[in-house]
Write an enzyme that holds these catalytic residues in place. Structure first.
Site, mmCIF file in Angstrom:
data_model
loop_
_atom_site.group_PDB
_atom_site.id
_atom_site.type_symbol
_atom_site.label_atom_id
_atom_site.label_comp_id
_atom_site.label_asym_id
_atom_site.label_seq_id
_atom_site.Cartn_x
_atom_site.Cartn_y
_atom_site.Cartn_z
ATOM 1 N N ASP A 163 0.875 -1.168 0.000
ATOM 2 C CA ASP A 163 0.000 0.000 0.000
ATOM 3 C C ASP A 163 0.918 1.225 0.000
ATOM 4 O OD1 ASP A 163 -2.273 1.707 0.471
ATOM 5 O OD2 ASP A 163 -1.635 1.782 2.570
ATOM 6 N N ASP A 217 -7.098 -2.198 2.956
ATOM 7 C CA ASP A 217 -6.089 -3.194 2.580
ATOM 8 C C ASP A 217 -6.466 -4.603 3.023
ATOM 9 O OD1 ASP A 217 -4.316 -1.262 1.480
ATOM 10 O OD2 ASP A 217 -3.653 -0.746 3.496
ATOM 11 N N ASP A 252 -1.854 -1.170 5.878
ATOM 12 C CA ASP A 252 -2.175 -0.730 7.238
ATOM 13 C C ASP A 252 -3.622 -0.299 7.416
ATOM 14 O OD1 ASP A 252 -2.057 1.562 5.698
ATOM 15 O OD2 ASP A 252 -1.209 2.787 7.306
#
Length: 641
Positions: free
Chosen positions: A318, A517, A513
């Site tokens: 990410d 995600d 995080d």
């Protein structure tokens, strides 16, 4: 030393004592030597034999413990009392070492649990305190934490400020300064002033409780290799038990060995063919790896995740909060006019809002606001920015804070175009529509991002970024840290689909995080959550980096590769030794004492080799040549000069 470890240690010691006593009595009083050797065998072998019989009768399984008991009995039948005692001693010693390894790997759990105080000082409305069990605390209760005391439960500081040692949760020994409103975690140490903390989590929901639970669960989940070895153990032992009678009968009738020689060779085969070293190849090493990872702030939910991580073909990240800091900083500041008043005013205006961009500008200037500016009345205009009246002029700051009709120099116009094309956010500062300055802000890559990406690329692992941010910003970050590929404008479902597609090429890890995600983390071969991320991401992931440091990925990958090497070394070594000993026995080169030493010695060496995983590999320090960090630091120095 635990109870089971103490039992194993005492059994080994008594076995050794009576074995030595039997050897000495054999020189002076041979008649009692067999009795002493039998006593040694009893002390050294009762635990393994009872476990082997229990597994045989209750689970209908035969294991190596039973093989060793039969081998010791067989040695005594043919009059090799010393060899039977020595076999039992070395087997008992290897059992003690395995118990030691297991307890050593679980030591971190015990130490973590010991860090959690059993009681807390509940702070009452009248200012007094009452000592109560931590389990009795409720959310919104207040607790008093004296200087030097361990914080009993997760909460938020209500009063006070202090330095907190958070090494127990993130592995960092450098204390963190905490003030009113900051979160604190149970099990961390208050090094400074007295604090009053408001409880925000129940005792079984604290960060420390989750860490303990995760490590305990991880140690109960074996790797695929360990599971495979465990499955073949029962079949292998049955084959050995069937082969031993054939080893006794066939050489006697086909080769002409005597009954005594055939039986002796059968007993040697019973010893050397036992897969003790093979069984110990994976589990002790895996437990040691999980333990050392937890100690270094890397929580694993099972040994299998380490095994898959060592076989990575792709790693996906990410962007925001994972590869980048997750908050913008001022990367460029251009003043058309400059003075202390101009700087004071912009900081005073930005100090009156909680917008993340305002924090970035305040941090950039790092000024103490003069009282005359702090008292100004600031007006916040939605979608525009901030404005105030000072010395008869209107001062404005924001994305639309100046008249676009104002003519700018070619140099400044080019700068603005370059900033925009680089995906940066532009904030303007003006006085009565006259542009005074403009600032370029961007969420920059973490200092260790480039080093980690470079490491994985050197290992021929594809690096990919998945982000919901727009194409321009994603492209800038991808180029800065030299990613192999990136996908922008991704929704959570898009990330999951991309992960699933990349998974067709081999094992893939996803690092993230946020809540968005979670689907991708669940779809990946190994989901890795940043410890400061959302609870959902942490729950779904198989690996958690307690501190948001990407460099830990490099460290745990090196550790996973080391575990893979150690297990392979152990398997090849143990299988090779078994094969060599069996052949040596068949050709009548090997006697029982050497067979005992070769077999049990290999088991001890395999366990000791696995203990090397108790130390994490060291990684190079983070490369400070991060371009964004250099720009930021240089401008900070310029602004304060």
């Amino acid at each position: 030393m635990s109870k089971t470890e103490k039992q194993a240690f005492l059994s080994t010691v008594f076995c050794l004592i009576f074995m030595i006593a039997g050897s000495i009595s054999g020189l002076f009083l041979p008649i009692i030597a067999p009795l002493l050797f039998l006593t040694a065998i009893f002390f050294g072998g009762w635990k393994q034999t009872s476990e082997g019989l229990k597994e045989l009768f209750h689970d209908r399984r035969v294991n190596v413990d039973l093989l060793m008991a039969l081998a010791a009995i067989g040695a005594c039948i043919i009059g090799n009392w010393f060899e039977g005692a020595m076999l039992t001693f070395i087997f008992c010693l290897s059992g003690f070492l395995e118990e030691y390894t297991t307890n050593k790997s679980r030591k971190e759990i015990t130490s973590l649990m010991n860090l959690q105080p059993a009681t807390a000082q509940k702070y009452l409305p009248d200012g007094s305190t009452e000592e109560i069990p931590v389990s009795s605390l409720s959310i919104n209760d207040q607790v008093l934490v004296p200087k030097g005391a361990t914080i009993p439960i997760d909460g938020q500081i209500l009063q006070g400020h202090s330095a907190i040692n958070e090494a127990s949760v993130n592995g960092e020994s450098i204390p963190v300064e905490k003030k009113s409103g900051d979160d604190v975690y149970g099990g961390t140490l208050n090094l400074g002033n007295v604090l009053i903390v408001t409880v925000t989590k129940a005792s079984n929901e604290t960060l420390m409780a989750k860490i303990v639970k995760l490590v305990e669960e991880a140690q109960q989940k074996p790797t695929k290799t360990a599971t495979f070895i465990e499955k073949i153990e029962n079949t292998y032992v049955k084959i050995v038990l069937l082969t031993v009678p054939l080893m006794i009968l066939l050489p006697h009738y086909l080769i002409g060995w005597s009954w005594e020689e055939s039986f002796y060779r059968g007993m040697v085969l019973l010893v050397v063919a036992s897969p003790c070293a093979l069984v110990a190849s994976a589990t002790p090493a895996t437990l040691a790896a999980i333990s050392s990872s937890a100690k270094n702030g890397i929580l694993l939910k099972g040994g299998a995740s380490l095994e898959r991580f060592a076989q990575l073909k792709t790693i996906a990240f990410d962007k925001t909060g994972t590869l980048t800091e997750g908050k913008p900083i001022v990367t460029d500041a251009v003043f058309l006019q400059d003075s202390p008043t101009i700087r004071q005013l912009i900081v005073a205006m930005e100090a009156k809002t909680t917008h993340p961009l305002a924090d970035a500008i305040i941090n950039y200037f790092d000024l103490t606001i003069d009282p005359q500016f702090a008292a100004l009345e600031i007006e916040e205009i939605t979608g525009f920015g901030l404005q105030t009246q000072f010395q008869g002029a209107t001062w404005k700051v924001g994305k639309h804070a100046y008249d676009p009709k104002q003519t700018l120099s070619e140099e400044h116009t080019t700068m603005l175009k370059n900033f925009t094309s680089s995906g940066k956010t532009i904030i303007y500062y003006a006085r009565d529509h006259e542009l005074l300055a403009f600032f370029a802000l961007q969420d920059v890559a973490k200092a260790d991002a480039h080093q980690v990406i470079n490491y994985f690329k050197k290992k021929n692992i594809q690096t990919v970024m998945l982000t919901g941010d727009h194409q321009g910003t994603a492209e800038v970050i991808a180029k800065k840290i030299a990613l192999d590929d990136f996908h922008a404008d991704c929704l959570p479902d898009d990330k999951s689909k991309i992960i699933t597609a990349l998974k067709q090429q081999g094992e893939i890890a996803m690092v993230g995080d946020g809540i968005n995600d979670a689907p991708a983390l669940a779809s990946a071969s190994v989901g890795i959550a940043m410890g400061e991320g959302t609870d959902l991401a942490v729950d779904v992931a198989e690996m958690v980096l307690m501190k948001n440091e990407l460099i830990k990925l490099q460290q745990v990958h090196l550790h996973a590769l080391k575990l893979q090497r150690v297990i392979k070394q152990n398997i090849v070594f143990s299988v090779g030794i078994i094969g060599l000993l069996i052949l040596s026995n068949f050709f009548q080169i090997l006697n029982l004492p050497l067979g005992v030493i070769g077999h049990e010695g290999s088991t001890i060496l395999v366990i000791l080799n696995g203990l090397r995983l108790l130390r994490m590999p060291k990684v190079p320090s983070v490369n400070s040549a991060c371009l964004e960090c250099e720009i930021y630091n240089l401008q900070k120095r310029d602004s304060t000069a």
